[in-house]
Write a protein that holds these residues in place. Structure first.
Motif, PDB file in Angstrom:
ATOM      1  N   TRP A 146      28.450  20.016 150.159  1.00 24.77           N
ATOM      2  CA  TRP A 146      27.659  19.641 148.983  1.00 24.77           C
ATOM      3  C   TRP A 146      26.901  20.843 148.417  1.00 24.77           C
ATOM      4  O   TRP A 146      26.428  20.804 147.274  1.00 24.77           O
ATOM      5  CB  TRP A 146      26.659  18.535 149.341  1.00 24.77           C
ATOM      6  N   VAL A 147      26.760  21.894 149.242  1.00 23.93           N
ATOM      7  CA  VAL A 147      25.958  23.058 148.841  1.00 23.93           C
ATOM      8  C   VAL A 147      26.830  24.265 148.530  1.00 23.93           C
ATOM      9  O   VAL A 147      26.623  24.973 147.535  1.00 23.93           O
ATOM     10  CB  VAL A 147      24.951  23.416 149.966  1.00 23.93           C
ATOM     11  N   PRO A 203      34.953  20.590 143.002  1.00 26.29           N
ATOM     12  CA  PRO A 203      34.320  20.315 144.301  1.00 26.29           C
ATOM     13  C   PRO A 203      34.813  18.998 144.888  1.00 26.29           C
ATOM     14  O   PRO A 203      35.167  18.065 144.165  1.00 26.29           O
ATOM     15  CB  PRO A 203      32.829  20.248 143.952  1.00 26.29           C
ATOM     16  N   ASN A 204      34.827  18.948 146.200  1.00 29.39           N
ATOM     17  CA  ASN A 204      35.227  17.723 146.902  1.00 29.39           C
ATOM     18  C   ASN A 204      34.267  17.501 148.070  1.00 29.39           C
ATOM     19  O   ASN A 204      34.646  17.590 149.238  1.00 29.39           O
ATOM     20  CB  ASN A 204      36.670  17.845 147.397  1.00 29.39           C
ATOM     21  N   PRO A 205      32.984  17.241 147.748  1.00 31.11           N
ATOM     22  CA  PRO A 205      31.994  17.065 148.822  1.00 31.11           C
ATOM     23  C   PRO A 205      32.368  15.910 149.730  1.00 31.11           C
ATOM     24  O   PRO A 205      32.855  14.872 149.279  1.00 31.11           O
ATOM     25  CB  PRO A 205      30.696  16.793 148.047  1.00 31.11           C
ATOM     26  N   GLN A 206      32.113  16.115 151.002  1.00 29.66           N
ATOM     27  CA  GLN A 206      32.505  15.130 152.008  1.00 29.66           C
ATOM     28  C   GLN A 206      31.351  14.171 152.283  1.00 29.66           C
ATOM     29  O   GLN A 206      30.246  14.588 152.623  1.00 29.66           O
ATOM     30  CB  GLN A 206      32.920  15.841 153.296  1.00 29.66           C
ATOM     31  N   GLY A 207      31.632  12.896 152.135  1.00 34.29           N
ATOM     32  CA  GLY A 207      30.603  11.876 152.301  1.00 34.29           C
ATOM     33  C   GLY A 207      30.611  11.226 153.662  1.00 34.29           C
ATOM     34  O   GLY A 207      31.254  11.702 154.616  1.00 34.29           O
ATOM     35  N   VAL A 208      29.913  10.107 153.748  1.00 33.97           N
ATOM     36  CA  VAL A 208      29.771   9.397 155.028  1.00 33.97           C
ATOM     37  C   VAL A 208      31.138   8.967 155.559  1.00 33.97           C
ATOM     38  O   VAL A 208      31.439   9.105 156.747  1.00 33.97           O
ATOM     39  CB  VAL A 208      28.850   8.169 154.859  1.00 33.97           C
ATOM     40  N   GLY A 209      31.968   8.450 154.662  1.00 35.10           N
ATOM     41  CA  GLY A 209      33.297   8.017 155.088  1.00 35.10           C
ATOM     42  C   GLY A 209      34.123   9.157 155.642  1.00 35.10           C
ATOM     43  O   GLY A 209      34.847   9.005 156.645  1.00 35.10           O
ATOM     44  N   ASP A 210      34.021  10.331 155.001  1.00 32.93           N
ATOM     45  CA  ASP A 210      34.766  11.506 155.473  1.00 32.93           C
ATOM     46  C   ASP A 210      34.267  11.958 156.840  1.00 32.93           C
ATOM     47  O   ASP A 210      35.057  12.379 157.695  1.00 32.93           O
ATOM     48  CB  ASP A 210      34.637  12.649 154.464  1.00 32.93           C
ATOM     49  N   ASN A 229      38.389  22.254 155.307  1.00 28.36           N
ATOM     50  CA  ASN A 229      39.540  22.382 154.406  1.00 28.36           C
ATOM     51  C   ASN A 229      39.523  21.300 153.327  1.00 28.36           C
ATOM     52  O   ASN A 229      39.770  21.588 152.150  1.00 28.36           O
ATOM     53  CB  ASN A 229      40.848  22.317 155.197  1.00 28.36           C
ATOM     54  N   ASP A 230      39.212  20.074 153.714  1.00 28.74           N
ATOM     55  CA  ASP A 230      39.162  18.984 152.745  1.00 28.74           C
ATOM     56  C   ASP A 230      38.039  19.198 151.738  1.00 28.74           C
ATOM     57  O   ASP A 230      38.150  18.797 150.571  1.00 28.74           O
ATOM     58  CB  ASP A 230      38.975  17.647 153.455  1.00 28.74           C
ATOM     59  N   GLY A 231      36.943  19.815 152.187  1.00 31.57           N
ATOM     60  CA  GLY A 231      35.813  20.085 151.291  1.00 31.57           C
ATOM     61  C   GLY A 231      35.986  21.335 150.456  1.00 31.57           C
ATOM     62  O   GLY A 231      35.100  21.682 149.663  1.00 31.57           O
ATOM     63  N   ALA A 232      37.115  22.044 150.633  1.00 32.50           N
ATOM     64  CA  ALA A 232      37.452  23.239 149.846  1.00 32.50           C
ATOM     65  C   ALA A 232      36.404  24.341 149.961  1.00 32.50           C
ATOM     66  O   ALA A 232      36.116  25.048 148.995  1.00 32.50           O
ATOM     67  CB  ALA A 232      37.675  22.863 148.377  1.00 32.50           C
ATOM     68  N   ILE A 233      35.826  24.508 151.173  1.00 30.90           N
ATOM     69  CA  ILE A 233      34.838  25.579 151.351  1.00 30.90           C
ATOM     70  C   ILE A 233      35.338  26.683 152.274  1.00 30.90           C
ATOM     71  O   ILE A 233      34.681  27.718 152.401  1.00 30.90           O
ATOM     72  CB  ILE A 233      33.494  25.037 151.884  1.00 30.90           C
TER      73      ILE A 233
END
Length: 462
Positions: free
Chosen positions: A27-28, A51-58, A334-338
């Motif tokens: 997220w940052v 961006p693809n921030p990762q949430g609770v489900g992720d 990787n999923d969060g693209a960071i």
């Protein structure tokens, strides 16, 4: 009065906290990516992406995604557990350990340098690391029976192989891949790495032997307590080493020797030996077949073999879960693209540095990168195509960039909680992570300082 002392969380909690931190970072940290050609990032092509921030489900799914990603390693661990369950039921290991201790007659300490050298050779030549998981249940009881603690058994394997991996000479999974992307041969810089291995392996052996001697003399000096572990064979618990048990131990030993031989890439090392090219699926099958053979030699019934094998798998289920959870951290990045963004920051930090400053910065940047990307081959594929060209501008050869990369990667993977081997080994020995850090931090500091010295010498000689 209640005991108010802080208790270190379990490995599961530590890894889940790291997953939450990585998810928060998505997220940052800005999302970004390099352009890739044949799976290799191209330097100078970094660009922002959605961006693809990762949430609770992720976060909740990360551990399961990691388990799927590492399913080959996890199944291998379970098969080793089943194999060991069958072997332990025969009493052959108990009898063999008791026989070893009796034969050594107080000279058990020499097992430490001999075994550490063997594991060190495996680490430096073919990157023996994940494969060591099969040896912990075998060797921890030997050192417990000899009057040491579980930390000594873990150290012989983890630090023996780890020192070798830090100084990988011809390791195709770290040095080989990195050298290829750096545009240098596997032989470039090998003399420096050989000398580095001799120094590091000697330091590791000295460190472990000094601790082992201290624990043997005064058990209260143990960081975990003598007898810690899930198996303990005492001197007065002698089990007869019958001919049948000797045959079982011969098959047992042959299984491990075949495992080691089968994973060594002799062709990439320039050796004229047949290459089997086995990896975790083949190794899993090896331990399954060997377990059945040993059960038949022991004249166990079919249902008895099956039940014992499944029970043995259950014993190592926790270790398999830890490995899967730790892999979930990389999946989340990787999923969060960071992942590429963190790599790009390293690229920017190195721009315009002098030769010595550059190579030291490369090493220091790889320390946190390895925590985030514990796979040496994965990190080499992602980063070396970017780092090596930057080194040319700083007057640093590709071989030194490779040495800096593998030294940092190997060093961090001895202590980081994101390394599946570390957490798995500690789980097998019932050693809390904080006790391991308390024990090994001084050796890590020695290795850190020595690496900096070797890199400076490499620049001076280059």
């Amino acid at each position: 009065m209640k005991d108010s002392k802080f208790r270190m969380p379990t490995a599961y909690t530590i890894l889940f906290l790291l997953i939450i931190l990585v998810a928060a970072a998505t997220w940052v940290i800005p999302a970004g990516a390099y352009d890739y050609v044949d799976g290799v990032p191209v330097a100078g092509t970094y660009h922002a992406v959605d961006p693809n921030p990762q949430g609770v489900g992720d976060v909740l799914k990360a551990a399961f995604s990691g388990f799927y990603d590492a399913v080959d390693v996890c199944v291998f661990i379970l098969m080793v557990g089943g194999f060991l369950g069958v072997v332990m039921k025969t009493g052959a290991v108990d009898a063999g350990v008791a026989s070893i201790i009796q034969r050594l007659g107080g000279r058990e300490k020499w097992l430490i340098p001999i075994l550490m050298l063997l594991f060190g050779l495996g680490g430096t030549t073919y990157g023996m690391w994940e494969e060591t998981m099969a040896f912990y249940p075998l060797l921890i009881p030997v050192f417990l029976a000899a009057g040491y603690d579980a930390v000594v058994g873990i150290s012989v394997i983890l630090l023996g192989a780890g020192a070798g991996v830090i100084c990988s000479t011809v390791n195709p999974f770290a040095t080989g891949i990195a050298a290829g992307f750096a545009g240098v041969s596997l032989g470039d810089g090998i003399l420096l790495r050989i000398i580095q291995w001799i120094v590091f392996e000697s330091a590791a052996i000295w460190f472990v032997m000094a601790y082992a001697a201290k624990v043997k003399k005064n058990p209260s000096k143990s960081v975990v307590g003598v007898g810690s572990g899930n198996i303990h064979v005492a001197m007065d618990e002698t089990v007869p080493f019958t001919p049948k048990r000797k045959v079982i131990m011969a098959v047992f030993t042959l299984t491990f020797l075949l495992m080691v031989y089968a994973v060594i890439p002799f062709d990439e090392m320039g050796l004229p030996l047949p290459v089997l090219g086995w990896w975790f699926p083949e190794l899993s099958a090896l331990f399954l077949v060997s377990g059945v053979i040993i059960g038949l030699i022991d004249r166990q019934r079919e249902d008895e073999i099956a039940d014992t094998f499944v029970a043995g798998c259950a014993d190592l289920l926790g270790v398999a879960l830890i490995i899967g959870i730790s892999r979930g951290i990389t999946v989340l990045m990787n999923d969060g693209a960071i992942t590429d963004t963190v790599l790009h920051w390293g690229e920017e930090a190195l721009a315009g540095a002098g030769s010595i400053s550059f190579v030291l910065l490369v090493f220091l940047i790889y320390l946190p990168l390895t925590i985030l990307i514990p796979s040496s081959s994965g990190l080499a594929t992602l980063s070396i195509p970017i780092m090596a060209p930057l080194g040319k501008f700083a007057g640093v050869g590709g071989d030194l960039v490779v040495t800096a990369f593998q030294s940092a990667s190997g060093l961090v993977n001895i202590i980081t909680p994101t390394a599946a081997v570390v957490m798995g080994a500690l789980a097998l020995g019932h050693v809390p992570y904080d006790r391991w850090v308390k024990y090994v931090w001084k050796l890590m500091l020695y290795f850190l300082v020595l690496t900096l010295v070797f890199l400076i010498v490499g620049v001076a000689l280059g």
